[in-house]
Design a protein around this motif. Structure first.
Motif, short mmCIF file in Angstrom:
data_model
loop_
_atom_site.label_atom_id
_atom_site.label_comp_id
_atom_site.label_asym_id
_atom_site.label_seq_id
_atom_site.Cartn_x
_atom_site.Cartn_y
_atom_site.Cartn_z
N THR A 160 59.30 12.30 60.02
CA THR A 160 58.83 13.00 58.81
C THR A 160 57.57 13.26 59.08
OG1 THR A 160 58.01 11.36 57.46
CG2 THR A 160 60.57 12.11 57.25
N VAL A 161 56.86 12.90 60.32
CA VAL A 161 55.33 12.92 60.75
C VAL A 161 55.21 14.46 61.32
CG1 VAL A 161 53.41 12.50 62.05
CG2 VAL A 161 55.00 10.74 61.08
N ALA A 162 54.43 15.23 60.80
CA ALA A 162 54.05 16.70 61.24
C ALA A 162 53.70 16.43 62.68
CB ALA A 162 52.98 17.37 60.40
N PRO A 163 53.84 17.56 63.45
CA PRO A 163 53.52 17.63 64.98
C PRO A 163 51.80 17.38 64.95
CG PRO A 163 54.83 19.53 64.55
CD PRO A 163 54.52 18.58 63.16
N ILE A 164 51.55 16.85 66.08
CA ILE A 164 50.17 16.71 66.58
C ILE A 164 49.49 18.19 66.94
CG2 ILE A 164 48.59 15.71 68.35
CD1 ILE A 164 50.64 13.49 68.85
N ALA A 165 48.66 18.74 65.96
CA ALA A 165 48.05 19.69 66.07
C ALA A 165 47.49 20.15 67.42
CB ALA A 165 46.84 19.99 65.00
N ASP A 166 46.74 19.27 68.19
CA ASP A 166 46.17 19.59 69.41
C ASP A 166 47.27 19.70 70.52
OD1 ASP A 166 44.10 18.79 67.76
OD2 ASP A 166 43.46 17.02 69.14
N PHE A 167 48.32 19.09 70.23
CA PHE A 167 49.35 19.20 71.45
C PHE A 167 50.71 20.05 70.95
CE2 PHE A 167 47.03 15.28 71.90
CZ PHE A 167 46.32 15.66 72.91
N ASP A 168 51.00 20.20 69.75
CA ASP A 168 51.97 21.06 68.98
C ASP A 168 53.38 20.49 69.57
OD1 ASP A 168 53.23 22.89 67.54
OD2 ASP A 168 53.57 24.16 69.07
N ARG A 169 53.36 18.80 69.30
CA ARG A 169 54.57 18.26 69.74
C ARG A 169 54.86 16.83 68.64
NH1 ARG A 169 52.61 15.33 75.28
NH2 ARG A 169 50.88 14.64 74.62
N ASP A 170 55.77 16.53 68.44
CA ASP A 170 56.12 15.33 67.81
C ASP A 170 55.39 14.08 68.25
OD1 ASP A 170 57.71 12.77 67.41
OD2 ASP A 170 59.07 14.23 66.40
N PRO A 171 54.79 13.51 67.15
CA PRO A 171 53.72 12.46 67.69
C PRO A 171 54.31 11.00 68.14
CG PRO A 171 53.77 12.65 65.27
CD PRO A 171 54.63 14.12 65.73
N ILE A 172 55.65 10.67 67.60
CA ILE A 172 56.57 9.49 67.99
C ILE A 172 57.03 9.87 69.36
CG2 ILE A 172 58.46 8.20 67.44
CD1 ILE A 172 57.72 7.95 64.71
N LEU A 173 57.56 11.10 69.41
CA LEU A 173 57.97 11.29 70.97
C LEU A 173 56.79 11.37 71.78
CD1 LEU A 173 61.05 13.59 70.27
CD2 LEU A 173 61.17 11.16 70.84
N ALA A 174 55.82 12.25 71.59
CA ALA A 174 54.54 12.21 72.55
C ALA A 174 54.07 10.91 72.98
CB ALA A 174 53.49 13.00 71.82
N PHE A 175 54.02 9.80 71.88
CA PHE A 175 53.49 8.53 72.40
C PHE A 175 54.54 7.61 73.00
CE2 PHE A 175 50.20 9.65 69.26
CZ PHE A 175 49.37 9.66 69.99
N HIS A 176 55.85 7.74 72.43
CA HIS A 176 56.82 6.79 72.64
C HIS A 176 58.04 7.02 73.09
CE1 HIS A 176 53.75 3.97 70.97
NE2 HIS A 176 53.83 4.77 69.80
N GLY A 177 58.09 8.28 73.53
CA GLY A 177 59.38 9.17 74.10
C GLY A 177 59.87 8.28 75.17
N ASP A 178 59.12 8.27 76.06
CA ASP A 178 59.53 7.33 77.51
C ASP A 178 60.09 6.09 77.11
OD1 ASP A 178 59.07 9.75 78.83
OD2 ASP A 178 57.00 8.76 79.67
N SER A 179 59.53 5.28 76.26
CA SER A 179 60.08 4.08 75.98
C SER A 179 61.34 4.20 75.21
CB SER A 179 58.98 3.34 75.14
OG SER A 179 57.91 2.99 75.56
N LEU A 180 61.24 5.19 74.31
CA LEU A 180 62.89 5.27 73.57
C LEU A 180 63.98 5.65 74.76
CD1 LEU A 180 61.70 7.27 70.44
CD2 LEU A 180 63.11 5.11 70.59
N LEU A 181 63.48 6.61 75.59
CA LEU A 181 64.54 6.98 76.50
C LEU A 181 65.08 5.72 77.41
CD1 LEU A 181 63.34 10.50 77.68
CD2 LEU A 181 65.41 9.77 76.41
N SER A 182 64.10 4.94 77.81
CA SER A 182 64.38 3.85 78.88
C SER A 182 65.03 2.48 78.02
CB SER A 182 63.22 3.46 79.48
OG SER A 182 62.23 2.96 78.73
N SER A 183 65.00 2.41 76.60
CA SER A 183 65.29 1.52 75.94
C SER A 183 66.99 1.46 75.80
CB SER A 183 64.75 1.34 74.22
OG SER A 183 65.44 0.54 73.67
N SER A 184 67.46 0.16 75.86
CA SER A 184 68.95 0.13 76.00
C SER A 184 69.40 0.24 74.40
CB SER A 184 69.42 -1.19 76.52
OG SER A 184 68.97 -2.23 75.90
N SER A 185 68.62 -0.02 73.47
CA SER A 185 68.91 -0.13 72.10
C SER A 185 69.03 1.24 71.40
CB SER A 185 68.18 -1.11 71.13
OG SER A 185 66.62 -0.62 71.39
N SER A 186 68.48 2.13 72.25
CA SER A 186 68.37 3.72 71.75
C SER A 186 69.62 4.64 72.15
CB SER A 186 67.03 4.30 72.08
OG SER A 186 67.08 4.67 73.56
#
Length: 121
Positions: free
Chosen positions: A92-118
């Motif tokens: 529910t976090v608004a996009p990062i204004a400076d980058f116009d992208r989802d903050p959780i995916l911006a910071f941790h998207g690679d970890s989510l994609l590589s995680s076996s629990s995701s």
């Protein structure tokens, strides 16, 4: 008929909308662990308890600071662990204004994609 029952819910943004979603999930799935993020240590401390309020009943997990306003650091290692171990992620976090992208995916998207629990992504 098989029904999905979440056991570990992570809510990015425990503000107005996120806290109400957390409460609804807690009512529907009382055994689920619910954790998530806030934008400041003050908000985290306020949720966890103070002398004037008590911790919300829906908060059965941890609250992590996702600083996207000042230092752009994302979650600490405990927050990343909670995120990666979640079987349900709600953002529910608004996009990062400076980058116009989802903050959780911006910071941790690679970890989510590589995680076996995701596997539900």
């Amino acid at each position: 008929l098989l029904l999905y029952v979440p056991s570990n819910i992570f809510i990015g943004g425990l503000g107005y909308v996120g806290s109400r979603l957390a409460s609804a999930f807690h009512d529907a799935y009382p055994s689920a662990r619910i954790s998530g993020t806030v934008r400041s240590t003050e908000r985290r401390d306020g949720l966890l308890a103070s002398t004037t309020t008590k911790k919300p009943s829906w908060l059965t997990g941890d609250v992590h600071v996702l600083d996207i306003d000042n230092s752009y650091i994302g979650l600490d290692s405990n927050g990343v662990d909670d995120l990666l171990n979640a079987d349900t992620i709600i953002q529910t976090v608004a996009p990062i204004a400076d980058f116009d992208r989802d903050p959780i995916l911006a910071f941790h998207g690679d970890s989510l994609l590589s995680s076996s629990s995701s596997s539900a992504l």
